[in-house]
Design a protein around this motif. Structure first.
Motif, mmCIF file in Angstrom:
data_model
loop_
_atom_site.group_PDB
_atom_site.id
_atom_site.type_symbol
_atom_site.label_atom_id
_atom_site.label_comp_id
_atom_site.label_asym_id
_atom_site.label_seq_id
_atom_site.Cartn_x
_atom_site.Cartn_y
_atom_site.Cartn_z
ATOM 1 N N VAL A 154 0.835 -1.201 0.000
ATOM 2 C CA VAL A 154 0.000 0.000 0.000
ATOM 3 C C VAL A 154 0.872 1.254 0.000
ATOM 4 O O VAL A 154 0.628 2.205 -0.760
ATOM 5 N N GLU A 155 1.899 1.265 0.826
ATOM 6 C CA GLU A 155 2.783 2.431 0.895
ATOM 7 C C GLU A 155 3.532 2.651 -0.415
ATOM 8 O O GLU A 155 3.710 3.787 -0.856
ATOM 9 N N ARG A 156 3.971 1.573 -1.055
ATOM 10 C CA ARG A 156 4.649 1.694 -2.341
ATOM 11 C C ARG A 156 3.700 2.249 -3.404
ATOM 12 O O ARG A 156 4.083 3.085 -4.226
ATOM 13 N N MET A 157 2.471 1.788 -3.397
ATOM 14 C CA MET A 157 1.497 2.270 -4.368
ATOM 15 C C MET A 157 1.188 3.747 -4.152
ATOM 16 O O MET A 157 1.065 4.507 -5.117
ATOM 17 N N GLY B 224 1.872 7.747 -10.103
ATOM 18 C CA GLY B 224 1.946 7.834 -11.556
ATOM 19 C C GLY B 224 1.903 6.486 -12.241
ATOM 20 O O GLY B 224 1.650 6.409 -13.442
ATOM 21 N N ALA B 225 2.140 5.425 -11.487
ATOM 22 C CA ALA B 225 2.144 4.084 -12.073
ATOM 23 C C ALA B 225 1.009 3.229 -11.515
ATOM 24 O O ALA B 225 1.116 2.007 -11.443
ATOM 25 N N ALA B 226 -0.083 3.873 -11.135
ATOM 26 C CA ALA B 226 -1.216 3.146 -10.547
ATOM 27 C C ALA B 226 -1.714 2.036 -11.463
ATOM 28 O O ALA B 226 -2.064 0.949 -11.014
ATOM 29 N N GLN C 232 17.179 -6.502 -8.126
ATOM 30 C CA GLN C 232 18.045 -5.345 -7.921
ATOM 31 C C GLN C 232 17.917 -4.320 -9.042
ATOM 32 O O GLN C 232 18.742 -3.431 -9.167
ATOM 33 N N THR C 233 16.908 -4.412 -9.867
ATOM 34 C CA THR C 233 16.770 -3.642 -11.097
ATOM 35 C C THR C 233 17.029 -2.154 -10.922
ATOM 36 O O THR C 233 17.863 -1.585 -11.604
ATOM 37 N N CYS C 234 16.310 -1.491 -10.064
ATOM 38 C CA CYS C 234 16.400 -0.034 -9.960
ATOM 39 C C CYS C 234 17.585 0.439 -9.118
ATOM 40 O O CYS C 234 17.815 1.634 -9.015
ATOM 41 N N CYS D 100 15.302 4.535 -13.328
ATOM 42 C CA CYS D 100 13.974 3.947 -13.486
ATOM 43 C C CYS D 100 12.918 5.043 -13.561
ATOM 44 O O CYS D 100 12.987 6.021 -12.825
ATOM 45 N N VAL D 101 11.936 4.841 -14.426
ATOM 46 C CA VAL D 101 10.779 5.723 -14.482
ATOM 47 C C VAL D 101 9.690 5.106 -13.601
ATOM 48 O O VAL D 101 9.865 4.009 -13.060
ATOM 49 N N ALA D 102 8.562 5.779 -13.450
ATOM 50 C CA ALA D 102 7.511 5.343 -12.528
ATOM 51 C C ALA D 102 7.046 3.912 -12.795
ATOM 52 O O ALA D 102 6.889 3.114 -11.876
ATOM 53 N N SER D 103 6.847 3.558 -14.067
ATOM 54 C CA SER D 103 6.385 2.199 -14.375
ATOM 55 C C SER D 103 7.450 1.148 -14.068
ATOM 56 O O SER D 103 7.129 0.036 -13.660
ATOM 57 N N ASP D 104 8.726 1.501 -14.265
ATOM 58 C CA ASP D 104 9.812 0.583 -13.906
ATOM 59 C C ASP D 104 9.848 0.354 -12.399
ATOM 60 O O ASP D 104 10.059 -0.776 -11.934
ATOM 61 N N ILE D 105 9.656 1.440 -11.652
ATOM 62 C CA ILE D 105 9.646 1.315 -10.191
ATOM 63 C C ILE D 105 8.474 0.446 -9.745
ATOM 64 O O ILE D 105 8.617 -0.392 -8.853
#
Length: 167
Positions: free
Chosen positions: A61-64, A69-71, A90-92, A97-102
């Motif tokens: 929930v906190e990450r969302m 922007g990446a809802a 470990q990607t980001c 990273c952009v919002a969708s990558d995150i």
């Protein structure tokens, strides 16, 4: 004197019977105590799983909420893979990273956490039954996420945690 001797002869083995009855009563008590200990261990395990699942759901929930922007990425059920990576993603950490990558990275991490911290743990976000919000579902112990809420959104007698979030 003779009377005492006769009484002593008739009393043979009675002390042994008393000891055997006492051992029987003691063994029943020990078995009852062992059963209580096993039940306490099961309750402790259940409490641990539920607290870990709640922490994972709260983390989701906190990450969302931190990445509004990446809802749409979080809300797409097919992005939540049931087969987590073997190691923590470990990607980001290694690139921009952009919002969708995150959001994808968050999903990979949450899936990994659920599998690592819970016994057969799974996590995903889907539409809440009977509500306009999104629900974070976390299940463990081989429980299917499909069983976590019925058509009215009620959760009962399953190994699931459901948290509602509105983005």
């Amino acid at each position: 004197m003779m009377r005492l001797k006769v009484a002593a002869v008739c009393q043979r083995g009675v002390g042994m019977m008393e000891v055997l009855v006492a051992l029987l009563v003691l063994s029943i008590g020990v078995l009852g105590y062992a059963g209580l200990q096993l039940r306490a261990l099961d309750s402790t395990d259940e409490t641990y799983m539920r607290s870990q699942a709640m922490a994972i759901a709260q983390d989701a929930v906190e990450r969302m909420m931190a990445n509004p922007g990446a809802a749409s990425v979080y809300e797409t059920e097919t992005n939540w893979d049931d087969a987590p990576a073997e190691t923590l993603p470990q990607t980001c950490f290694t690139g921009d990273c952009v919002a969708s990558d995150i959001a994808s990275w968050d999903i990979d991490q949450l899936t990994w956490y659920a599998n690592d911290l819970l016994s057969q743990g799974v996590v995903k976000v889907e539409d809440c039954a009977g509500s306009a919000g999104q629900c974070v579902l976390v299940a463990w112990g081989g429980e299917s996420l499909d069983n976590c809420q019925d058509s009215s959104g009620v959760v009962s007698e399953v190994d699931c945690v459901v948290l509602e979030v509105r983005l």
